[in-house]
Write an enzyme that holds these catalytic residues in place. Structure first.
Site, PDB file in Angstrom:
ATOM      1  N   ASP A 199      50.233  36.333  54.942  1.00  0.00           N
ATOM      2  CA  ASP A 199      50.216  37.720  54.441  1.00  0.00           C
ATOM      3  C   ASP A 199      50.763  38.659  55.505  1.00  0.00           C
ATOM      4  OD1 ASP A 199      49.829  39.801  52.757  1.00  0.00           O
ATOM      5  OD2 ASP A 199      47.658  39.926  53.023  1.00  0.00           O
ATOM      6  N   GLY A 218      33.583  46.081  53.047  1.00  0.00           N
ATOM      7  CA  GLY A 218      32.704  47.210  53.358  1.00  0.00           C
ATOM      8  C   GLY A 218      33.423  48.192  54.265  1.00  0.00           C
ATOM      9  N   GLU A 219      32.625  49.147  54.809  1.00  0.00           N
ATOM     10  CA  GLU A 219      33.251  50.187  55.616  1.00  0.00           C
ATOM     11  C   GLU A 219      33.805  49.628  56.934  1.00  0.00           C
ATOM     12  OE1 GLU A 219      29.674  51.805  55.184  1.00  0.00           O
ATOM     13  OE2 GLU A 219      30.224  53.055  53.478  1.00  0.00           O
ATOM     14  N   GLU A 250      37.941  45.284  52.626  1.00  0.00           N
ATOM     15  CA  GLU A 250      37.629  44.613  51.366  1.00  0.00           C
ATOM     16  C   GLU A 250      36.152  44.240  51.249  1.00  0.00           C
ATOM     17  OE1 GLU A 250      39.063  40.137  51.871  1.00  0.00           O
ATOM     18  OE2 GLU A 250      40.371  41.638  52.761  1.00  0.00           O
TER      19      GLU A 250
END
Ligand code: ACK
Length: 992
Positions: A745, A632-633, A630
């Protein structure tokens, strides 16, 4: 004859289409280097064909701009066993290890050619042969290696051509790793009607780029489709390295993950990714400064590239002045100096100067001179004179001067001084006053000693005062018993510097003060001196006893001071880390480790420092991009810490241009996961925060996320292996709940799997629950929640607890047992909420042991207190693993009833009574398929159940009835239905 005509027409139309409307882009993308382009060849291509007659044929045609291009065609669709080869000339490989072949071609649809069934083909084969030189004169088909069979995406028919909508097929294939100097390509036709319109061979490179003022050269991509090539950048002209610049060249010719940077040298600034010189009148002094700045006030630069500006005449800069500060001048003189003489003291007061020279660091110095009676011949006052508060660097505009000589002339100068005064000292910066002191009393007697102490007498003696200020006429001694009132004192006077004190009481302490007198009067009494009488004629040395006393007092003071300092430090620390401390105390309770929320820290950076180790970028080697997180790479790579062996790691990066809040949110995951240490929780290796990009380094999990892993390996594991997976997740969750951490989550997508199939709970980001969760849906109370995994009380009133994590765990169990099926399939979130509210629960997945489905149902109890704890779940799973026989009983088995599903049917709302396929379709919202079912002869439920058994899982046809079953039955939703009474059926139907 008619057939021949059709084929000739077909060939002609291949090119009619090309000439009529095809356009070829002539500009290649920047990241592709072309090795061969058949369209750019002038004259004949003259590739080698076999057979030389009747096979591939070179044809010249005009493109849309009337430029001739060379193509090859073949169309032997009527004859069986075609084997027509066409070979390119030798193509030099250059630096490439992997090359791409882009073929543009048209292909005739066999259906449009009458009478060719059996002989006509719609594909051709692509081959290559490596060789170090152009030494192959003949084709040698057998030595070629096959790259692929190529089929058309868009074959065409006569109707297409008539409407001019024929499209050109473009297919790209790649081949590597190439090792010889060059290669040949070959096209094998086995009976198709094809025109090779163009063949382009190229390789990919990351084109020259400048990032963060570092230049990265043209770089050929790696040999693999997933490999990254690490490239070190070199600083552009007039810049220097701040941190080693690096980037990675990806296989598609894109630059990835820029690390490090260069900064423009002083005198230059960054513009258009270059370092441009500062203009005249501008300067830049440090490479960390923003850009060139205009010269500050009272300064100038005559040349380009100035690193500082010179001061105008009469203006100066001190050594510590920054280059950005205007040039300044010394101050003007102080004003209105007045003096007030009191005996041998003087109070001097003045007003600040009119000009401070443009600076803030104005101070005053006092110069004192003692002068002869005529006011001439002055000498410096010397060390004896005292100044209050001080003589030099005065900030206030007053000073008192003491211990001057009585009846003496003095001159005082007050100098205004600032940081540049030294560069231009001058009399214009001082103001002066001349005065004479008055008669003055002597100064105090400083030390008094005693000797010859007896029972009733003692002798005192002392030094003359430091400043007698005249002739000493007399000394006065005042004394009294220490335990008596000071007012009952006695006085002894003497002209010498000693006094015999008589009539004292034995063994008694006395206090003595001495003062001197001149013509100007008495001086001040000295400080108290204490001496005691004794009982015998032997002498007690008063000085000694007072020294011992002094030592004792001094030691007491030191001890007290130490205690005070320690107490102060402890109180200070307590207040500074108030919150941290509380949490820390909790954590330090024996046996209980409690999770500390990093957002309760006043400074979240402190939490990061506390829980995550800072790693030096030189220890990290990035190898591949494995996904997009979410922030970056996400890359894989290697970490080699000093004194430890090299390990594989996952590297989450924070993309450039983030805000401070995003940086903290990103790093919050590290300060959460850094607190955990458990084999089923992802392990944090450390963070990189001191340079960019900011990174979080964790252990590498070779099999990625659990949901994808299960989908990829559908049906491949034994039940015991799946229960092992569930046990691991439960054990990790038990650890988290013991630490009072609520995950919020928990889902298969947030569990990672390593090469030993060990599952580890991951994804501890703080923002994801509210913002970036892909499954997140907005609830009525704001914020985003992954509805399908979340307990009802957490959705309705945000009551997130370990019990709501248990609910999510039940859903993860279901995901695992169904090999990554989406919970509640394609139902909308609203329908899921409603169904759960009405008491429905997910039915057992196919082949799911009854005991596991029962455990799922317990995790999904409406009352959260009724759900099992993670510790109980771990125990239950351990029991099942120890007794695998208990897993044999499959949920939904026809021979046994299915109490769980019945148990959870909504009370008070009878399930629909279903007797026919039509009613069933109505209930599940698919009544539009009623006719398809009845046409297929499925009117009763018995018949519908039978289709389930017949079509799953080998369904292949395109009958709508089967399609529906493919979608709804084969996915395991039918198991409860197929085994139970109507009521059970009603309970399971909701999920459809
Ligand atoms: O589903 P995946 O293969 O597993 O794709 C995602 C991707 O990065 C973006 O999050 C993978 N990933 C994250 N952390 C790790 C790790 N520690 N080891 C291996 N893969 C990881 C995740």
């Amino acid at each position: 004859m008619a057939l021949m005509a059709a084929i000739i027409y077909a060939l002609a139309s291949l090119f009619m289409g090309i000439c009529a409307g095809l356009t070829f882009p002539r500009n290649y993308p920047l990241n592709e280097v072309t090795l061969l382009d058949s369209r750019s060849v002038q004259g004949e291509l003259a590739w080698v064909a076999s057979p030389t007659e009747g096979g591939w044929e070179e044809v010249s045609i005009m493109d849309e701009k009337n430029i001739p291009i060379r193509t090859y065609q073949v169309c032997n669709v009527m004859e069986a066993s075609q084997n027509n080869w066409l070979r390119t000339h030798w193509i030099q490989r250059g630096p490439a290890q992997r090359v791409y072949i882009e073929i543009k071609f048209t292909l005739r649809d066999c259906n449009s050619l009458p009478g060719v069934i059996g002989t006509c083909k719609e594909t051709f084969n692509l081959y290559y042969l490596e060789s170090d030189s152009d030494n192959e004169r003949f084709l040698h088909e057998s030595r070629f290696a096959k790259i692929d069979t190529v089929a058309a995406d868009e074959s065409f028919t006569q109707v297409d051509i008539g409407d001019r909508i024929m499209k050109l097929n473009t297919e790209v294939r790649d081949v590597g790793v190439l090792s010889r100097a060059g290669f040949y390509l070959a096209f094998q036709d086995v009976g198709a009607c094809i025109a090779l319109v163009s063949v382009r061979v190229f390789y990919k490179k990351c084109p020259l780029a400048v990032r963060n003022l570092a230049q990265f050269p043209d770089t050929v991509t790696g040999a693999d489709t997933s490999s990254l090539v690490e490239v070190r950048g070199s600083c552009v002209n007039h810049s220097e390295e701040q941190e080693v610049p690096k980037m990675y060249c990806g296989s598609d010719g894109e630059w990835l993950v820029p690390i490090g940077n260069c900064l423009c040298n002083p005198g230059y600034e960054e513009r258009n990714e270059q370092c441009q010189v500062c203009k005249v009148g501008y300067y830049r002094s440090l490479s960390s400064d923003d850009g060139c700045r205009r010269c500050p006030l009272n300064s100038y630069s005559m040349k380009e590239g100035a690193t500082s500006c010179d001061c105008d005449k009469g203006y100066y800069r001190s050594e510590t002045d920054p280059a950005s500060m205007p040039c300044t001048r010394p101050p003007s003189a102080p004003r209105s100096l007045i003096s007030n003489v009191n005996e041998t003291s003087v109070l001097l007061e003045w007003s600040p100067p009119l000009s401070t020279g443009g600076r803030q660091d104005l101070t005053y110095n006092v110069v004192c001179k003692r002068c002869a009676r005529d006011g001439q011949r002055c000498v410096p006052c010397g060390e004896d004179v005292h100044y209050l508060p001080q003589r030099l660097s005065l900030r206030s505009t007053r000073v008192s001067v003491h211990q001057l000589q009585a009846h003496t002339n003095y001159t005082f100068q007050i100098w205004a001084v600032n940081g540049v005064s030294k560069q231009n000292p001058g009399p214009e910066q001082a103001v002066s006053v001349t005065l004479a002191t008055n008669q003055a009393a002597p100064s105090t007697v400083m030390s008094v000693e005693s000797k010859d102490i007896t029972r009733h007498t003692l002798t005192l003696f002392w030094q003359e005062p430091e400043k007698p200020n005249g002739v000493i006429l007399e000394y006065e001694v005042k004394y009294y018993e220490k335990d008596q009132n000071e007012r009952s004192y006695r006085i002894v006077k003497t002209t010498s510097r000693k006094a015999d004190i008589k009539d004292l009481t034995p063994l008694t302490s006395y206090v003595f003060h001495v003062r001197a007198r001149t013509a100007a009067g008495y001086g001040e009494f000295s400080a108290p001196f204490e001496f005691s009488t004794n009982t015998v004629a032997s002498r007690v040395v008063g000085v000694m006893s007072s020294a011992v006393l002094l030592l004792l007092v001094a030691s007491c003071v030191v001890v007290l001071l130490l205690i005070f300092i320690i107490a102060f430090i402890i109180t200070k620390r307590r207040s500074r880390y108030g919150k941290t401390k509380q949490a820390e105390e909790k954590r330090l309770q024996p046996g209980v480790r409690i999770y500390v929320d990093p957002f309760t820290y006043e400074d979240p950076n402190q939490a990061i420092r506390e829980f995550a180790k800072e790693i030096n970028t030189s220890s990290i080697k990035i190898e591949k991009v494995i996904g997009i997180g979410e922030f970056g790479e996400v890359c894989s790579g290697r970490l080699k810490l000093p004194g430890k062996r090299e390990i594989c790691v996952a590297i989450k990066t924070l993309k450039a241009g983030f805000t401070e809040q995003q940086r903290l949110d990103f790093l919050s995951e590290a300060s959460v996961v850094g607190q955990f240490d458990h084999p089923n929780i992802i392990h944090l290796e450390g963070v990189v925060t001191k340079c960019k990009p900011v990174m979080i380094i964790t252990e590498y999990m070779e099999n990625g996320s659990l949901d994808m892993f299960l989908r990829k390996n559908d049906g491949r594991f034994t039940v015991i292996q799946l229960v092992g997976v569930l046990r691991g997740v439960a054990s990790g969750m038990k650890y988290l709940s013991d630490m009072s951490y609520v995950h919020r989550d928990l889902a298969a997508r947030n569990i990672l799997v390593n090469s030993n199939l060990v599952c580890k709970v991951s994804d501890f980001g703080m923002s994801r629950v509210l913002e970036d969760e892909p499954e997140g849906a907005y609830t009525t109370r704001g914020g985003k929640i992954p509805i399908r995994w979340t307990a009802p009380e957490a959705i309705t009133y945000r009551k997130f607890t370990s019990a709501s994590d248990v609910w999510s765990y039940g859903v993860v169990m279901w995901e695992v047992m169904s090999y990554g099926e989406r919970p509640y399939w394609d139902m909308s979130n609203q329908d899921v909420i409603k169904a759960i509210e009405e008491g429905y629960r997910l039915p057992p997945p196919m082949e799911c042991p009854l005991a596991l489905h029962q455990l799922m149902l317990e995790c999904w109890m409406r009352e959260r207190a009724d759900r099992p704890k993670f510790s109980q779940i771990v125990n239950m799973l351990d029991k099942l693993i120890r007794n695998p026989a208990t897993l044999k009983r499959i949920a939904g088995d026809t021979s046994r009833p299915h109490p769980s599903t019945l148990h959870h049917a909504p009370s008070g709302s009878p399930a629909p009574s279903l007797g026919s396929a039509e009613e069933w379709l109505k209930v599940i919202g698919l009544k539009q398929y009623r006719d398809n079912f009845s046409a297929a002869g499925h009117c009763g439920l018995e018949s519908v159940i039978q289709i389930n058994q017949d079509v799953c899982p080998q369904w292949k046809g395109n009958d709508p009835v089967n399609i529906i079953f493919q979608r709804i039955v084969c996915l395991g939703r039918f198991s409860a239905f197929s085994t139970e009474t109507n009521r059970t059926f009603g309970a399971s139907v909701f999920v459809l």
